[in-house]
Design a protein around this motif. Structure first.
Motif, mmCIF file in Angstrom:
data_model
loop_
_atom_site.group_PDB
_atom_site.id
_atom_site.type_symbol
_atom_site.label_atom_id
_atom_site.label_comp_id
_atom_site.label_asym_id
_atom_site.label_seq_id
_atom_site.Cartn_x
_atom_site.Cartn_y
_atom_site.Cartn_z
ATOM 1 N N ASP A 39 -16.124 0.736 6.353
ATOM 2 C CA ASP A 39 -15.232 1.882 6.420
ATOM 3 C C ASP A 39 -14.612 2.110 5.038
ATOM 4 O O ASP A 39 -13.771 1.318 4.597
ATOM 5 C CB ASP A 39 -14.138 1.622 7.458
ATOM 6 C CG ASP A 39 -13.278 2.858 7.688
ATOM 7 O OD1 ASP A 39 -13.723 3.959 7.300
ATOM 8 O OD2 ASP A 39 -12.178 2.714 8.241
ATOM 9 N N LEU A 40 -15.061 3.155 4.383
ATOM 10 C CA LEU A 40 -14.567 3.465 3.040
ATOM 11 C C LEU A 40 -13.329 4.340 3.123
ATOM 12 O O LEU A 40 -13.307 5.353 3.827
ATOM 13 C CB LEU A 40 -15.631 4.194 2.233
ATOM 14 C CG LEU A 40 -16.876 3.402 1.825
ATOM 15 C CD1 LEU A 40 -17.860 4.318 1.113
ATOM 16 C CD2 LEU A 40 -16.502 2.245 0.919
ATOM 17 N N LYS A 41 -12.313 3.947 2.411
ATOM 18 C CA LYS A 41 -11.091 4.738 2.333
ATOM 19 C C LYS A 41 -10.641 4.821 0.871
ATOM 20 O O LYS A 41 -10.992 3.967 0.061
ATOM 21 C CB LYS A 41 -9.986 4.115 3.187
ATOM 22 C CG LYS A 41 -10.293 4.083 4.680
ATOM 23 C CD LYS A 41 -9.138 3.450 5.458
ATOM 24 C CE LYS A 41 -9.441 3.413 6.939
ATOM 25 N NZ LYS A 41 -8.345 2.778 7.722
ATOM 26 N N ALA A 42 -9.865 5.832 0.582
ATOM 27 C CA ALA A 42 -9.365 5.997 -0.779
ATOM 28 C C ALA A 42 -7.968 6.581 -0.741
ATOM 29 O O ALA A 42 -7.607 7.320 0.184
ATOM 30 C CB ALA A 42 -10.295 6.895 -1.588
ATOM 31 N N SER A 43 -7.205 6.251 -1.742
ATOM 32 C CA SER A 43 -5.867 6.822 -1.890
ATOM 33 C C SER A 43 -5.670 7.237 -3.331
ATOM 34 O O SER A 43 -6.218 6.615 -4.259
ATOM 35 C CB SER A 43 -4.792 5.810 -1.471
ATOM 36 O OG SER A 43 -4.755 4.717 -2.385
ATOM 37 N N ILE B 126 -15.966 9.312 -3.190
ATOM 38 C CA ILE B 126 -15.806 7.863 -3.292
ATOM 39 C C ILE B 126 -17.088 7.194 -3.774
ATOM 40 O O ILE B 126 -17.065 6.267 -4.587
ATOM 41 C CB ILE B 126 -15.387 7.274 -1.924
ATOM 42 C CG1 ILE B 126 -14.087 7.909 -1.444
ATOM 43 C CG2 ILE B 126 -15.227 5.767 -2.016
ATOM 44 C CD1 ILE B 126 -13.643 7.442 -0.077
ATOM 45 N N ILE C 20 -9.832 2.475 -4.039
ATOM 46 C CA ILE C 20 -10.874 2.482 -3.023
ATOM 47 C C ILE C 20 -10.708 1.227 -2.177
ATOM 48 O O ILE C 20 -10.552 0.119 -2.708
ATOM 49 C CB ILE C 20 -12.271 2.500 -3.668
ATOM 50 C CG1 ILE C 20 -12.473 3.794 -4.465
ATOM 51 C CG2 ILE C 20 -13.370 2.361 -2.612
ATOM 52 C CD1 ILE C 20 -13.795 3.847 -5.220
ATOM 53 N N LYS D 144 -9.313 -3.949 -2.299
ATOM 54 C CA LYS D 144 -8.997 -2.757 -3.090
ATOM 55 C C LYS D 144 -9.653 -2.811 -4.471
ATOM 56 O O LYS D 144 -9.642 -3.834 -5.141
ATOM 57 C CB LYS D 144 -7.477 -2.625 -3.248
ATOM 58 C CG LYS D 144 -7.050 -1.380 -4.034
ATOM 59 C CD LYS D 144 -5.539 -1.238 -4.063
ATOM 60 C CE LYS D 144 -4.908 -2.295 -4.933
ATOM 61 N NZ LYS D 144 -3.456 -2.065 -5.144
ATOM 62 N N ASN E 172 -9.982 -3.874 3.674
ATOM 63 C CA ASN E 172 -8.688 -4.297 3.111
ATOM 64 C C ASN E 172 -8.774 -4.832 1.685
ATOM 65 O O ASN E 172 -7.771 -5.348 1.161
ATOM 66 C CB ASN E 172 -8.022 -5.353 4.007
ATOM 67 C CG ASN E 172 -7.701 -4.808 5.377
ATOM 68 O OD1 ASN E 172 -7.291 -3.651 5.515
ATOM 69 N ND2 ASN E 172 -7.903 -5.636 6.408
#
Length: 379
Positions: A300-304, A175, A312, A318, A316
Motif C-alpha cells: 500500500d503506497l502512500k505519500a504526504s 509516487i 513516501i 518512510k 509504515n
C-alpha cells in the motif's frame, strides 16, 4: 602585408613571385578565405548553427553547394598542377617562385566546366532527394516546438520548447516516479533573458508563472498533457575573445499538483543511495521479500506533502525527500568556447537541443542513480 607573404608559406620558405606588385591580390585572396569563418555567414557557421538555420530567411544549402564545389575543384587543380596553384591562384594569376605556369584557354574552360558540373550535380541531387536545411532541421529537432507565447512578457525573447518522454522526472504527483524506472511526458521551456531581469528573483518568478499560464493554454490546443514542466531561464555574457558564460536557473511545475506552484525540484546528494538502500532493506526485512512461495505481494503506497518535504510510506516505513523552494534555487554557471565563431545564442540553443540541458544537474543524477540501481531491483 609586411613580409609580402603568408605566415604559413614563410615558415616553409615558399614565396610568391613578384609579391610586392600583387599585394592587393593576395589581400583579396585571404579575405576570401576568411569569409569561410566569418560569424553567421560562413560555411562553418552554416554547419554549426543547427537547428536554427531556418530562421535566417533563406536556405543555406546553396552556400554549401557552392563551397563544396569550390573545394573539390580546388583540390583537382592543386593535384593536377603538382602544387603549382590553387583555384584562386589560377584565377588571379598568382604564382610561386620556381613554379611558374601558363594560363591556357582550354585548361581554364575545363576547370570552369568542372566547377559548373559539380555545382549542378550537387544542386540536382539535393533537389532530387529533397535535401535542404529545413528538412534536416525537422529531422534533427523532432522534439523542438515553437509555440505561441507573448514575447512582450519576456522582453522580446521567444521560448524554445522541448517535448519528450523522460525517465528523469521526479514528481510528487506520481509516487512511482521515485520508485521505478518509468518514463513520463515532460515539457522543457528554455528562455534567454537580459542579465538585469535574470538577476531579479521577483522578475524570474513572474516570468515563470507567465510561462506556465501560456504553456497550459498551448497544451490544451495541442492536446498534450505533460506530467511535469521544466523551466530553464538563462542569460549569456560574452567574454573578451572566443569565450562566453552561460548562467541558468532551473524550475519545475507539476501539472497534477498545481498547489505546489513553481519550485526548484528535489534535493539529491551522495547520501541518497544510502537512503534508498535503508528504506528497501527495512521493507524487505519486515515482509521477508522476496518470497519463496512465488506469491505476489501488494504494498500500500502512500505519500504526504508538506511545505519542505515529500514522504513516501510503505508498510509504515518512510522515504523522505526535501523539496527545493523557489527562493532556494541556486544559479548555475557554465563556461563555453565560441569557436568556430557564431552567435552565442544559437550555440547555447544547440547545447540545449543535443543534451537536454548542457549543465549537469547533481540532484537528478543522484536521484536517478539511487532509484535505478536499488529500488527497481527490489520493489
Amino acid at each position: 602585408m609586411t613580409i609580402d607573404n603568408s605566415i604559413g608559406k614563410a615558415i616553409v620558405n615558399i614565396s610568391w613571385y613578384n609579391s610586392s606588385y600583387k599585394k592587393h591580390l593576395l589581400l583579396f585572396k585571404y579575405i576570401f578565405y576568411f569569409l569561410f569563418f566569418i560569424p553567421n555567414f560562413s560555411l562553418i557557421s552554416a554547419l554549426t548553427n543547427f537547428p536554427f538555420l531556418i530562421n535566417f530567411g533563406y536556405d543555406k544549402i546553396l552556400s554549401i553547394q557552392l563551397a563544396v564545389s569550390l573545394i573539390l575543384i580546388d583540390l583537382i587543380m592543386f593535384l593536377s598542377s603538382c602544387g603549382r596553384y590553387h583555384a584562386i591562384d589560377y584565377i588571379l594569376d598568382i604564382k610561386i617562385n620556381g613554379m611558374h605556369y601558363n594560363k591556357l584557354p582550354l585548361v581554364s574552360l575545363s576547370y570552369f566546366l568542372s566547377f559548373l558540373g559539380c555545382f549542378l550535380t550537387l544542386n540536382f541531387t539535393c533537389h532530387r532527394y529533397n535535401f535542404d536545411f529545413q528538412n534536416l532541421n525537422r529531422s534533427l529537432s523532432k522534439e523542438i516546438y515553437w509555440e505561441h507565447y507573448s514575447e512582450d512578457l519576456y522582453h522580446g525573447n521567444k521560448p524554445m520548447i522541448v517535448k519528450k518522454k523522460s525517465d528523469e522526472v521526479f514528481t510528487p504527483s506520481e509516487i512511482l516516479s521515485f520508485l521505478f524506472h518509468k518514463e513520463y511526458n515532460q515539457k522543457i521551456i528554455y528562455l534567454i533573458l537580459p542579465e538585469k531581469v535574470f538577476n531579479s528573483a521577483d522578475d524570474r518568478k513572474k516570468i515563470c508563472y507567465n510561462l506556465i499560464d501560456e504553456s497550459i493554454t498551448n497544451d490544451i490546443f495541442k492536446s498534450y498533457k505533460p506530467i511535469q514542466t521544466k523551466i530553464v531561464l538563462t542569460t549569456i555574457k560574452e567574454g573578451n575573445f572566443f569565450e562566453y558564460y552561460n548562467y541558468s536557473y532551473t524550475y519545475f511545475f507539476d501539472r497534477n499538483l498545481s498547489e505546489l506552484g513553481v519550485y526548484g525540484g528535489i534535493i539529491g546528494d551522495s547520501l541518497t543511495p544510502e537512503k534508498y538502500f535503508n528504506f528497501v532493506k527495512k521493507v524487505i526485512g519486515k515482509k521477508g521479500f522476496p518470497t519463496t512461495d512465488k506469491k505476489t505481494k501488494y504494498y500500500d503506497l502512500k505519500a504526504s506533502l508538506s511545505k519542505d518535504n515529500y514522504n513516501i510510506f510503505i508498510e509504515n516505513e518512510k522515504l523522505s525527500f526535501k523539496l527545493i523552494r523557489f527562493e532556494d534555487v541556486e544559479k548555475k554557471a557554465n563556461f563555453q568556447l565560441n569557436f568556430p565563431p557564431q552567435s552565442v545564442i544559437y550555440r547555447s540553443h544547440y547545447f540545449n537541443l543535443t543534451d537536454g540541458n548542457f549543465q549537469v544537474d547533481d540532484n537528478l543524477y543522484y536521484l536517478k542513480f539511487a532509484r535505478d540501481s536499488i529500488s527497481s531491483n527490489n520493489l
